[in-house]
Design a protein around this motif. Structure first.
Motif, PDB file in Angstrom:
ATOM      1  N   ASP A  23      -3.475  12.238  16.316  1.00  0.00           N
ATOM      2  CA  ASP A  23      -4.473  11.012  16.150  1.00  0.00           C
ATOM      3  C   ASP A  23      -4.307  10.719  14.686  1.00  0.00           C
ATOM      4  OD1 ASP A  23      -5.165  10.714  19.019  1.00  0.00           O
ATOM      5  OD2 ASP A  23      -7.288  11.677  18.561  1.00  0.00           O
ATOM      6  N   ALA A  24      -4.321  11.991  13.803  1.00  0.00           N
ATOM      7  CA  ALA A  24      -4.218  11.824  12.441  1.00  0.00           C
ATOM      8  C   ALA A  24      -2.807  11.113  11.777  1.00  0.00           C
ATOM      9  CB  ALA A  24      -4.102  13.181  11.962  1.00  0.00           C
ATOM     10  N   VAL A  25      -1.703  11.101  12.639  1.00  0.00           N
ATOM     11  CA  VAL A  25      -0.537  10.340  12.446  1.00  0.00           C
ATOM     12  C   VAL A  25      -1.087   8.827  12.526  1.00  0.00           C
ATOM     13  CG1 VAL A  25       1.767   9.908  12.881  1.00  0.00           C
ATOM     14  CG2 VAL A  25       0.941  12.317  12.789  1.00  0.00           C
ATOM     15  N   ASP A  26      -1.574   8.604  13.804  1.00  0.00           N
ATOM     16  CA  ASP A  26      -2.032   7.372  13.979  1.00  0.00           C
ATOM     17  C   ASP A  26      -3.011   6.730  13.035  1.00  0.00           C
ATOM     18  OD1 ASP A  26      -0.965   7.379  16.436  1.00  0.00           O
ATOM     19  OD2 ASP A  26      -2.481   7.682  17.776  1.00  0.00           O
ATOM     20  N   LEU A  27      -3.707   7.439  12.210  1.00  0.00           N
ATOM     21  CA  LEU A  27      -4.460   7.017  11.146  1.00  0.00           C
ATOM     22  C   LEU A  27      -3.614   6.422  10.013  1.00  0.00           C
ATOM     23  CD1 LEU A  27      -7.345   9.687  11.146  1.00  0.00           C
ATOM     24  CD2 LEU A  27      -7.172   7.400  12.738  1.00  0.00           C
ATOM     25  N   ILE A  28      -2.867   7.341   9.814  1.00  0.00           N
ATOM     26  CA  ILE A  28      -1.872   7.015   8.530  1.00  0.00           C
ATOM     27  C   ILE A  28      -1.187   5.545   8.826  1.00  0.00           C
ATOM     28  CG2 ILE A  28       0.109   7.817   7.064  1.00  0.00           C
ATOM     29  CD1 ILE A  28      -0.749  10.468   7.836  1.00  0.00           C
ATOM     30  N   VAL A  29      -0.597   5.430  10.133  1.00  0.00           N
ATOM     31  CA  VAL A  29       0.141   4.377  10.460  1.00  0.00           C
ATOM     32  C   VAL A  29      -0.782   3.062  10.498  1.00  0.00           C
ATOM     33  CG1 VAL A  29       1.061   3.024  12.535  1.00  0.00           C
ATOM     34  CG2 VAL A  29       1.858   5.428  11.936  1.00  0.00           C
ATOM     35  N   ALA A  30      -2.147   3.232  10.833  1.00  0.00           N
ATOM     36  CA  ALA A  30      -3.331   2.153  10.827  1.00  0.00           C
ATOM     37  C   ALA A  30      -3.292   2.086   9.339  1.00  0.00           C
ATOM     38  CB  ALA A  30      -4.384   2.677  11.338  1.00  0.00           C
ATOM     39  N   ALA A  31      -3.458   2.878   8.539  1.00  0.00           N
ATOM     40  CA  ALA A  31      -3.804   2.772   7.162  1.00  0.00           C
ATOM     41  C   ALA A  31      -2.854   1.730   6.246  1.00  0.00           C
ATOM     42  CB  ALA A  31      -3.866   4.014   6.314  1.00  0.00           C
ATOM     43  N   GLU A  32      -1.384   2.234   6.754  1.00  0.00           N
ATOM     44  CA  GLU A  32      -0.317   1.253   6.127  1.00  0.00           C
ATOM     45  C   GLU A  32      -0.415  -0.296   6.544  1.00  0.00           C
ATOM     46  OE1 GLU A  32       4.284   2.279   5.143  1.00  0.00           O
ATOM     47  OE2 GLU A  32       3.954   1.643   7.354  1.00  0.00           O
ATOM     48  N   LYS A  33      -0.789  -0.363   7.981  1.00  0.00           N
ATOM     49  CA  LYS A  33      -0.961  -1.877   8.316  1.00  0.00           C
ATOM     50  C   LYS A  33      -2.272  -2.452   7.848  1.00  0.00           C
ATOM     51  CE  LYS A  33       1.095  -1.071  12.993  1.00  0.00           C
ATOM     52  NZ  LYS A  33       0.759  -0.729  14.236  1.00  0.00           N
ATOM     53  N   ALA A  34      -3.305  -1.620   7.403  1.00  0.00           N
ATOM     54  CA  ALA A  34      -4.478  -2.475   6.878  1.00  0.00           C
ATOM     55  C   ALA A  34      -4.163  -2.488   5.397  1.00  0.00           C
ATOM     56  CB  ALA A  34      -5.563  -1.257   7.030  1.00  0.00           C
ATOM     57  N   GLY A 319      -9.674  -1.913   5.300  1.00  0.00           N
ATOM     58  CA  GLY A 319      -8.517  -3.106   4.532  1.00  0.00           C
ATOM     59  C   GLY A 319      -9.066  -4.426   4.634  1.00  0.00           C
ATOM     60  N   ALA A 320      -9.713  -4.958   5.692  1.00  0.00           N
ATOM     61  CA  ALA A 320      -9.818  -6.471   5.799  1.00  0.00           C
ATOM     62  C   ALA A 320     -10.806  -6.949   4.728  1.00  0.00           C
ATOM     63  CB  ALA A 320      -9.981  -6.774   7.194  1.00  0.00           C
ATOM     64  N   GLU A 321     -12.141  -6.012   4.773  1.00  0.00           N
ATOM     65  CA  GLU A 321     -13.262  -6.433   4.054  1.00  0.00           C
ATOM     66  C   GLU A 321     -13.257  -6.045   2.554  1.00  0.00           C
ATOM     67  OE1 GLU A 321     -16.439  -6.252   6.549  1.00  0.00           O
ATOM     68  OE2 GLU A 321     -15.306  -6.481   8.361  1.00  0.00           O
ATOM     69  N   VAL A 322     -12.810  -4.561   2.583  1.00  0.00           N
ATOM     70  CA  VAL A 322     -13.129  -3.968   1.179  1.00  0.00           C
ATOM     71  C   VAL A 322     -12.198  -4.118   0.054  1.00  0.00           C
ATOM     72  CG1 VAL A 322     -13.939  -1.929   0.073  1.00  0.00           C
ATOM     73  CG2 VAL A 322     -14.643  -2.238   2.371  1.00  0.00           C
ATOM     74  N   LEU A 323     -10.940  -3.833   0.512  1.00  0.00           N
ATOM     75  CA  LEU A 323      -9.740  -3.850  -0.009  1.00  0.00           C
ATOM     76  C   LEU A 323      -9.706  -5.274  -1.065  1.00  0.00           C
ATOM     77  CD1 LEU A 323      -6.692  -1.721   1.530  1.00  0.00           C
ATOM     78  CD2 LEU A 323      -8.590  -0.946  -0.220  1.00  0.00           C
ATOM     79  N   PRO A 324      -9.797  -6.420  -0.358  1.00  0.00           N
ATOM     80  CA  PRO A 324      -9.577  -7.649  -1.111  1.00  0.00           C
ATOM     81  C   PRO A 324     -10.619  -7.629  -2.190  1.00  0.00           C
ATOM     82  CG  PRO A 324      -9.478  -7.926   1.276  1.00  0.00           C
ATOM     83  CD  PRO A 324      -9.705  -6.633   1.132  1.00  0.00           C
ATOM     84  N   LEU A 325     -11.711  -6.974  -2.187  1.00  0.00           N
ATOM     85  CA  LEU A 325     -12.720  -7.086  -3.155  1.00  0.00           C
ATOM     86  C   LEU A 325     -12.131  -6.220  -4.427  1.00  0.00           C
ATOM     87  CD1 LEU A 325     -15.976  -6.750  -0.853  1.00  0.00           C
ATOM     88  CD2 LEU A 325     -14.722  -8.866  -1.915  1.00  0.00           C
ATOM     89  N   LEU A 326     -11.307  -5.480  -4.230  1.00  0.00           N
ATOM     90  CA  LEU A 326     -10.811  -4.646  -5.307  1.00  0.00           C
ATOM     91  C   LEU A 326      -9.531  -4.933  -6.016  1.00  0.00           C
ATOM     92  CD1 LEU A 326     -11.509  -1.301  -3.463  1.00  0.00           C
ATOM     93  CD2 LEU A 326     -12.855  -2.244  -5.004  1.00  0.00           C
ATOM     94  N   SER A 327      -8.939  -6.105  -5.610  1.00  0.00           N
ATOM     95  CA  SER A 327      -7.648  -6.393  -5.744  1.00  0.00           C
ATOM     96  C   SER A 327      -7.655  -7.554  -7.051  1.00  0.00           C
ATOM     97  CB  SER A 327      -6.827  -7.031  -4.794  1.00  0.00           C
ATOM     98  OG  SER A 327      -7.464  -8.333  -4.297  1.00  0.00           O
ATOM     99  N   GLY A 328      -8.836  -8.038  -7.408  1.00  0.00           N
ATOM    100  CA  GLY A 328      -8.838  -9.177  -8.498  1.00  0.00           C
ATOM    101  C   GLY A 328      -8.746  -8.253  -9.842  1.00  0.00           C
TER     102      GLY A 328
END
Length: 328
Positions: A23-34, A319-328
């Motif tokens: 499952d930990a590997v799945d989290l990393i794959v999901a993080a890349e996609k996010a 990834g969808a809600e927080v990361l965009p708020l940090l990209s400006g």
């Protein structure tokens, strides 16, 4: 700002270690996609707090499952392994990942691991600086030799070779000074708040003596929900079941007392100082920490909710809600 996930491979009650690792590997794959920038992996031995005994091995598996995300160890414990062997693994990961790998190392603790792996308490208490210097020589892109108290061997050429700049986990003044003197970035743990992190960054600057400096990384906990109250409540309900037996797994190698924690107070502190809350609150917390400390690289542990599908949703939502708020 660079944001990554911090993968502990935390095993909650009723879970099986092999499944947790997969499952930990799945989290990393999901993080890349996010859209996360990095995934850093922890090393632990003989405990449920984290069931990954080789962060480099898990990073290698993740490298084969991903194409963009940076991979790191947070940390590989230097007191229980040979620094040249670790350098060889790091060089392999550097080449096989296309330069995506960062080696993070730390002293570790006075745990039973030292007995099991035969390195002993002296390596932990007195040998960290020497181990680090041998590691740095082995990652200099050429040959390495040693003639110290803990390592003595003739010159050998590293195969494969790589020039890498490790990150050093720092929890004390002497380790901060050591990292500063070597010009190596610090990794600061999730158990301290902004004021303590800022003080360590200041101490680093005072001891750097013109070293490279910069690139420090701060670890934390993250959980996003519709409201901050909901996010805090969910982690207050779930995390003690993991942290109680997990932290009990730290067994001293000698008769020294093991530090005790009030688990509920610890969870309350983690949810207070880290990005746990609504998307806006999570972004504001990270921005506040960056302003207070000067650190702009963060790795956040997202496994606190315990259930794999909910962790994946936490990663996707962050990834969808927080990361965009940090990209400006």
């Amino acid at each position: 700002m660079r944001i990554g996930i911090f993968v502990l491979a935390a095993r909650f009650p009723g879970q099986e270690s092999g499944r947790v690792l997969a499952d930990a590997v799945d989290l990393i794959v999901a993080a890349e996609k996010a859209g996360f920038d990095d995934a850093w992996i922890a090393e632990h031995h003989f405990m449920s707090y984290g069931v990954c005994p080789s962060a480099t091995t898990l990073a290698a598996v993740a490298a084969g499952r991903t194409s963009r995300i940076g991979l790191g160890t947070a940390v590989s414990v230097l007191s229980t392994q040979h620094p040249v062997a670790l350098a060889e693994q790091a060089a392999m990961l550097h080449h096989l990942s296309g330069g995506r790998f960062t080696l993070g190392v730390g002293r570790g603790g006075p745990w039973v691991d030292l007995e099991v792996f035969g390195t002993g308490l002296e390596r932990f208490e007195r040998g960290f600086a020497e181990s680090l210097d041998v590691l740095l020589d082995a990652l200099s892109g050429g040959a390495v030799a040693a003639d110290g108290d803990f390592f003595r061997f003739r010159e050998v050429r590293m195969v494969p070779q790589a020039r890498l700049r490790p990150v050093v986990a720092c929890t004390s003044g002497p380790t901060v000074a050591l990292a500063a003197e070597r010009g190596l970035p610090m990794l600061l743990g999730m158990h301290i708040g902004d004021a303590e992190k800022a003080a360590m960054v200041d101490a680093y600057g005072g001891a750097a003596h013109g070293g490279a400096g910069g690139g420090h990384v701060a670890a934390g906990v993250a959980h996003v929900a519709d409201s901050t109250a909901q996010a805090v409540r969910e982690l207050r309900e779930s995390m003690p079941a993991w942290l109680g037996p997990g932290l009990a797994g730290y067994v001293p190698v000698d008769d020294r007392a093991r530090p005790a924690r009030d688990i509920q107070k610890y969870v309350d502190m983690l949810t207070r100082i880290h990005p746990v809350g609504s998307a806006a609150h999570c972004a504001e917390t990270l921005l506040r920490t960056a302003e207070a400390t000067g650190i702009d690289r963060f790795i956040v542990m997202m496994e606190g909710i315990g259930e794999h599908q909910r962790i994946l949703e936490n990663i996707r939502r962050f990834g969808a809600e927080v990361l965009p708020l940090l990209s400006g």
